[in-house]
Design a protein around this motif. Structure first.
Motif, PDB file in Angstrom:
ATOM      1  N   PHE A  43      31.665  36.519  43.444  1.00 61.23           N
ATOM      2  CA  PHE A  43      32.930  37.393  43.919  1.00 61.23           C
ATOM      3  C   PHE A  43      32.986  37.143  45.434  1.00 61.23           C
ATOM      4  O   PHE A  43      33.807  37.834  45.748  1.00 61.23           O
ATOM      5  CB  PHE A  43      32.078  38.806  43.682  1.00 61.23           C
ATOM      6  CG  PHE A  43      32.425  39.235  42.078  1.00 61.23           C
ATOM      7  CD1 PHE A  43      33.363  39.678  41.852  1.00 61.23           C
ATOM      8  CD2 PHE A  43      31.114  38.867  41.227  1.00 61.23           C
ATOM      9  CE1 PHE A  43      33.717  39.903  40.383  1.00 61.23           C
ATOM     10  CE2 PHE A  43      31.234  39.348  39.972  1.00 61.23           C
ATOM     11  CZ  PHE A  43      32.594  39.709  39.404  1.00 61.23           C
ATOM     12  N   THR A  45      34.609  35.031  46.640  1.00 60.75           N
ATOM     13  CA  THR A  45      35.747  34.208  46.384  1.00 60.75           C
ATOM     14  C   THR A  45      36.635  35.065  45.420  1.00 60.75           C
ATOM     15  O   THR A  45      36.101  35.128  44.403  1.00 60.75           O
ATOM     16  CB  THR A  45      36.040  32.906  46.428  1.00 60.75           C
ATOM     17  OG1 THR A  45      37.370  32.395  46.220  1.00 60.75           O
ATOM     18  CG2 THR A  45      35.230  32.465  45.102  1.00 60.75           C
ATOM     19  N   LYS A  46      37.819  35.352  45.607  1.00 58.67           N
ATOM     20  CA  LYS A  46      39.004  35.746  44.556  1.00 58.67           C
ATOM     21  C   LYS A  46      39.525  34.809  43.613  1.00 58.67           C
ATOM     22  O   LYS A  46      39.674  35.073  42.567  1.00 58.67           O
ATOM     23  CB  LYS A  46      39.708  36.620  45.226  1.00 58.67           C
ATOM     24  CG  LYS A  46      39.383  37.738  46.103  1.00 58.67           C
ATOM     25  CD  LYS A  46      38.756  38.681  45.248  1.00 58.67           C
ATOM     26  CE  LYS A  46      38.427  39.858  46.332  1.00 58.67           C
ATOM     27  NZ  LYS A  46      37.441  40.887  45.610  1.00 58.67           N
ATOM     28  N   GLU A  47      39.327  33.704  44.051  1.00 59.53           N
ATOM     29  CA  GLU A  47      39.906  32.533  43.108  1.00 59.53           C
ATOM     30  C   GLU A  47      38.661  31.796  42.318  1.00 59.53           C
ATOM     31  O   GLU A  47      37.605  32.023  42.417  1.00 59.53           O
ATOM     32  CB  GLU A  47      40.516  31.328  44.146  1.00 59.53           C
ATOM     33  CG  GLU A  47      41.668  31.903  45.022  1.00 59.53           C
ATOM     34  CD  GLU A  47      41.335  32.451  46.057  1.00 59.53           C
ATOM     35  OE1 GLU A  47      40.114  32.674  46.747  1.00 59.53           O
ATOM     36  OE2 GLU A  47      42.517  33.279  46.781  1.00 59.53           O
ATOM     37  N   PRO A  75      38.302  34.674  37.840  1.00 62.38           N
ATOM     38  CA  PRO A  75      38.495  36.133  37.375  1.00 62.38           C
ATOM     39  C   PRO A  75      39.041  36.178  36.078  1.00 62.38           C
ATOM     40  O   PRO A  75      39.816  35.385  35.673  1.00 62.38           O
ATOM     41  CB  PRO A  75      39.394  36.548  38.747  1.00 62.38           C
ATOM     42  CG  PRO A  75      40.176  35.080  38.994  1.00 62.38           C
ATOM     43  CD  PRO A  75      39.126  34.090  38.905  1.00 62.38           C
ATOM     44  N   LYS A  78      43.719  40.338  36.577  1.00 62.59           N
ATOM     45  CA  LYS A  78      43.544  40.796  37.764  1.00 62.59           C
ATOM     46  C   LYS A  78      42.359  42.091  37.753  1.00 62.59           C
ATOM     47  O   LYS A  78      42.609  42.738  38.478  1.00 62.59           O
ATOM     48  CB  LYS A  78      45.050  41.532  38.092  1.00 62.59           C
ATOM     49  CG  LYS A  78      46.251  40.577  38.112  1.00 62.59           C
ATOM     50  CD  LYS A  78      47.417  41.425  38.321  1.00 62.59           C
ATOM     51  CE  LYS A  78      48.654  40.085  38.453  1.00 62.59           C
ATOM     52  NZ  LYS A  78      49.832  40.742  38.658  1.00 62.59           N
ATOM     53  N   ASP A  80      38.566  43.499  37.839  1.00 67.78           N
ATOM     54  CA  ASP A  80      37.428  43.314  38.860  1.00 67.78           C
ATOM     55  C   ASP A  80      36.179  42.470  38.194  1.00 67.78           C
ATOM     56  O   ASP A  80      34.966  42.813  38.653  1.00 67.78           O
ATOM     57  CB  ASP A  80      37.109  44.788  39.603  1.00 67.78           C
ATOM     58  CG  ASP A  80      36.652  45.592  38.496  1.00 67.78           C
ATOM     59  OD1 ASP A  80      36.730  45.359  37.348  1.00 67.78           O
ATOM     60  OD2 ASP A  80      36.371  46.703  38.690  1.00 67.78           O
ATOM     61  N   ARG A  82      34.541  38.841  36.323  1.00 64.39           N
ATOM     62  CA  ARG A  82      34.427  37.325  36.474  1.00 64.39           C
ATOM     63  C   ARG A  82      33.699  36.720  35.483  1.00 64.39           C
ATOM     64  O   ARG A  82      32.850  37.522  34.890  1.00 64.39           O
ATOM     65  CB  ARG A  82      33.933  36.807  37.902  1.00 64.39           C
ATOM     66  CG  ARG A  82      34.899  36.909  38.959  1.00 64.39           C
ATOM     67  CD  ARG A  82      34.313  36.473  40.372  1.00 64.39           C
ATOM     68  NE  ARG A  82      34.374  34.991  40.243  1.00 64.39           N
ATOM     69  CZ  ARG A  82      35.357  34.408  40.752  1.00 64.39           C
ATOM     70  NH1 ARG A  82      36.415  34.959  41.370  1.00 64.39           N
ATOM     71  NH2 ARG A  82      35.735  32.992  40.821  1.00 64.39           N
ATOM     72  N   GLU A 107      32.579  43.481  40.167  1.00 60.65           N
ATOM     73  CA  GLU A 107      32.526  44.250  41.321  1.00 60.65           C
ATOM     74  C   GLU A 107      32.993  45.723  41.236  1.00 60.65           C
ATOM     75  O   GLU A 107      33.867  46.029  40.622  1.00 60.65           O
ATOM     76  CB  GLU A 107      33.157  43.196  42.350  1.00 60.65           C
ATOM     77  CG  GLU A 107      34.639  43.529  42.105  1.00 60.65           C
ATOM     78  CD  GLU A 107      35.356  42.583  43.259  1.00 60.65           C
ATOM     79  OE1 GLU A 107      34.614  42.157  44.336  1.00 60.65           O
ATOM     80  OE2 GLU A 107      36.443  42.678  43.453  1.00 60.65           O
ATOM     81  N   ARG A 109      33.849  48.335  44.513  1.00 61.94           N
ATOM     82  CA  ARG A 109      34.173  48.959  45.927  1.00 61.94           C
ATOM     83  C   ARG A 109      33.459  50.125  46.517  1.00 61.94           C
ATOM     84  O   ARG A 109      33.619  51.137  45.739  1.00 61.94           O
ATOM     85  CB  ARG A 109      35.625  49.023  46.257  1.00 61.94           C
ATOM     86  CG  ARG A 109      36.060  49.272  47.599  1.00 61.94           C
ATOM     87  CD  ARG A 109      37.456  49.301  47.654  1.00 61.94           C
ATOM     88  NE  ARG A 109      38.131  48.012  48.198  1.00 61.94           N
ATOM     89  CZ  ARG A 109      39.261  47.829  48.309  1.00 61.94           C
ATOM     90  NH1 ARG A 109      40.191  48.642  48.646  1.00 61.94           N
ATOM     91  NH2 ARG A 109      39.584  46.515  48.539  1.00 61.94           N
ATOM     92  N   TYR A 115      31.490  45.766  49.077  1.00 61.29           N
ATOM     93  CA  TYR A 115      31.630  45.531  47.715  1.00 61.29           C
ATOM     94  C   TYR A 115      30.169  45.407  47.201  1.00 61.29           C
ATOM     95  O   TYR A 115      29.268  45.016  48.084  1.00 61.29           O
ATOM     96  CB  TYR A 115      32.504  44.377  47.222  1.00 61.29           C
ATOM     97  CG  TYR A 115      33.741  44.445  47.377  1.00 61.29           C
ATOM     98  CD1 TYR A 115      34.673  44.985  46.532  1.00 61.29           C
ATOM     99  CD2 TYR A 115      34.401  44.300  48.878  1.00 61.29           C
ATOM    100  CE1 TYR A 115      36.047  45.172  46.872  1.00 61.29           C
ATOM    101  CE2 TYR A 115      35.684  44.260  49.201  1.00 61.29           C
ATOM    102  CZ  TYR A 115      36.423  44.855  48.246  1.00 61.29           C
ATOM    103  OH  TYR A 115      38.113  45.035  48.131  1.00 61.29           O
ATOM    104  N   PRO A 161      33.545  40.682  52.415  1.00 54.13           N
ATOM    105  CA  PRO A 161      34.328  39.370  52.299  1.00 54.13           C
ATOM    106  C   PRO A 161      34.519  38.880  53.756  1.00 54.13           C
ATOM    107  O   PRO A 161      34.742  39.456  54.756  1.00 54.13           O
ATOM    108  CB  PRO A 161      35.771  39.814  51.706  1.00 54.13           C
ATOM    109  CG  PRO A 161      35.327  40.907  50.825  1.00 54.13           C
ATOM    110  CD  PRO A 161      34.471  41.759  51.790  1.00 54.13           C
TER     111      PRO A 161
END
Length: 300
Positions: A43, A45-47, A75, A78, A80, A82, A107, A109, A115, A161
């Motif tokens: 997590f 990275t978002k990609e 991911p 869209k 949260d 993975r 994840e 927040r 996070y 992040p």
């Protein structure tokens, strides 16, 4: 041929000591490639991302230890969440062992920039000992071993992040440890625990410091601690070092090229042990990380 047999026998004895110690190989670039040790680290990275790591030890000796790791995650739309895959394979002489595990994570927040990520996984570990290849006449090497075992994993990561992270993981909990698998395994891999952490500290406009640590524990094995640090120039090229409590050090290098991060490591023993006087005990290591989408926005 006699010399080769003696070397094989010596290597076999050393290998058995390592196997009985129940501690598999860690890698020195854990500060740059987190997911193989802590899947919740995906997590950071978002990609979608793919990691490959290779380690080569005693390169001048036939049957020298080699280890490979593959980690990939992406991911789920869209959301949260993975999903990912962790694969490890090691060769040590006539022995082969490894793991393959699929994981899913989520994840949460906690604050505006903080996070918490949780990841769980399931897979299989395997062990093949082709001891009959060492000798067709010596009864010590008559029996080959073929064993597999189901396993579970769990990881937790707290992070901000591009700033810092700290996590704990249980990457290997075999079914036999929780009473639902075979209890007759000759190769019984102990449960491992990892604590890992890292951070980024800006040093002016052009330089950044990236320290990281890894602490590993398994039953009946000495606590293993690692500490590393790299200094990056313009978030593109980094040089650093790694120190391990077992008396090993490593020189580290990292290069970012758009969506690709290339890592190199050269690990060597600092103690004058009988093994290091007999063999070249240096270890060469490489890592490749490809990040899809916008690529690397930071150093974590």
């Amino acid at each position: 041929m006699k010399i080769k047999y003696i070397l094989a026998l010596a290597g076999f004895c050393f290998i058995q000591l390592k196997v009985n110690a129940q501690q598999t190989t860690n890698y020195s670039q854990y500060g740059s490639v987190v997911t193989p040790i802590n899947t919740a680290g995906s997590f950071l990275t978002k990609e979608a991302q793919i990691n490959v790591i290779g380690r080569y030890q005693w390169v001048d000796l036939e049957g020298a230890p080699t280890a490979y790791r593959l980690a990939a995650s992406m991911p789920l739309g869209k959301s949260d969440m993975r999903i990912g895959l962790n694969v490890k394979h090691e060769n040590v002489g006539v022995e082969k062992l490894g793991e393959a595990l699929a994981f899913v994570g989520k994840e949460v927040r906690l604050a505006d920039k903080d996070y918490l990520a949780l990841s769980v996984g399931a897979g299989v570990s395997y062990y093949n000992g082709n001891f009959s290849q060492l000798s067709s006449t010596d009864p010590m090497f008559n029996n080959d071993l073929r064993e597999t075992e189901g396993m579970l994993s769990a990881s937790l990561m707290y992070y901000r992040p591009d700033k810092f992270y700290a996590g704990i993981s249980l990457p290997r909990l075999t079914f036999s440890k929780i009473g639902i698998g075979s209890t007759s395994l000759n190769y019984d891999v102990s449960t491992l625990y990892h604590f890992t952490a890292g951070a980024i500290f800006p040093l002016g406009a052009d330089f950044d410091l990236k320290p990281a640590t890894l602490i590993s524990y398994a039953k009946n094995v000495d606590l293993q601690g690692d500490l590393s640090a790299l200094i990056y120039l313009k978030k593109a090229f980094g040089l650093g070092a790694n120190v391990r409590t077992e008396g090993e050090m490593a020189a580290l290098a990292s290069l970012f090229i758009k969506n690709l991060n290339i890592g190199l490591g050269y690990q060597f023993a600092t103690s004058n042990s009988a093994l290091s006087r007999t063999f070249n005990n240096n270890t060469y290591e490489f890592s490749l990380t490809y990040r899809f989408g916008k690529g690397f926005g930071g150093l974590l």
